[in-house]
Design an enzyme around this catalytic site. Sequence first.
Site, PDB file in Angstrom:
ATOM      1  N   LYS A 234     -74.186 -50.416  79.973  1.00 53.72           N
ATOM      2  CA  LYS A 234     -75.238 -50.147  78.997  1.00 53.72           C
ATOM      3  C   LYS A 234     -74.660 -49.859  77.612  1.00 53.72           C
ATOM      4  O   LYS A 234     -73.467 -49.608  77.441  1.00 53.72           O
ATOM      5  CB  LYS A 234     -76.127 -49.007  79.491  1.00 53.72           C
ATOM      6  CG  LYS A 234     -77.062 -49.481  80.614  1.00 53.72           C
ATOM      7  CD  LYS A 234     -78.185 -48.531  80.899  1.00 53.72           C
ATOM      8  CE  LYS A 234     -79.230 -49.205  81.797  1.00 53.72           C
ATOM      9  NZ  LYS A 234     -80.310 -48.279  82.174  1.00 53.72           N
ATOM     10  N   ARG A 268     -76.512 -47.893  90.350  1.00 52.74           N
ATOM     11  CA  ARG A 268     -77.009 -49.268  90.189  1.00 52.74           C
ATOM     12  C   ARG A 268     -76.053 -50.013  89.268  1.00 52.74           C
ATOM     13  O   ARG A 268     -75.860 -49.617  88.119  1.00 52.74           O
ATOM     14  CB  ARG A 268     -78.423 -49.235  89.593  1.00 52.74           C
ATOM     15  CG  ARG A 268     -79.095 -50.592  89.429  1.00 52.74           C
ATOM     16  CD  ARG A 268     -80.513 -50.393  88.898  1.00 52.74           C
ATOM     17  NE  ARG A 268     -81.228 -51.643  88.786  1.00 52.74           N
ATOM     18  CZ  ARG A 268     -81.210 -52.433  87.702  1.00 52.74           C
ATOM     19  NH1 ARG A 268     -80.514 -52.064  86.623  1.00 52.74           N
ATOM     20  NH2 ARG A 268     -81.895 -53.560  87.679  1.00 52.74           N
TER      21      ARG A 268
END
Length: 309
Positions: A234, A268
């Site tokens: 991210k 995840r």
Amino acid sequence: MSASRASAPGPSIQPIRRIGPRTFDFSRQVAVMAIVNRTPDSFYDKGSTFALDAAVAAAHRALADGADWVDVGGAKFAPGPPIPVEEEIARVVPVIEALRGSGAVISVDTFHAAVAEAAIAAGAHVINDTTGIHDPRMAEVVAASDATIVVTHSLAEPRTAYPAPRYGDVVTEVVDFLRSRVDRALQAGVPAERIVVDPGHDLNKNTVHSLELTRRLSEITALGHPTLVALSNKDFIGESIARDRGDRVEGSIAAAVYCVLQGARIVRVHNVRQTVDAMRMIETIAGWREPAVLRHNMAADEVRETRHG
């Protein structure tokens, strides 16, 4: 082996969870969730798994690399034109059907109750709602099934922009949001033992917010539900270490390890093999599992291998 006292406690609400074909003891186990996106504009892989055969092959590679769980997405969270529900169903259901019988947990990343219904009917075990049950009917759909729901913090309407988000205390506000949406799920009839929470790193948050959530993740895990963290590659990681999207694996793993040490139990990820090794190493150091092999400096009659499911 005894568990390390330095390790963060697991969830207090039903730490032993039966999710689809798998049983997890989240007091001493970390589940690795592999990301498989059937979208042409996905954040990380830029559509490389949009074709059905590519998506199914990616899922099987992830399982071969040790993933416990596959998360299938047919519409990304980021702003963009709406994806018709019928199209999203057509993207995710064939992947679910191809993975049935694989022994893995199958989840679907969706905020549409109709997609969740179709996914559960096709064999999905989890609904991963990145909008935190924005649609109240989502909780009703999950309650009417045996599925688990992931309740994630985000603020924007689905597929819409939320520029320059501001919080007084981001962690307190995320905790309050998650608590209220968990209550929504409970009131709809979803049992507490079928609820997972996710603080939503980078979802309507800037890098400072996501770092604060990571730093204080124990305040999220203190809610008592198993906590999922979706950190992989991210922007808060890229901005923290000045790395482009394709060069954030090490930063992603470091952030995941930090979160697990504060009680996160589901990660995840895009980079499955590397993350699986990191999570299994945490479990072994903590004394939650035996080493896979004992050979180094062992007597001949002490050498052994341990099979792990």
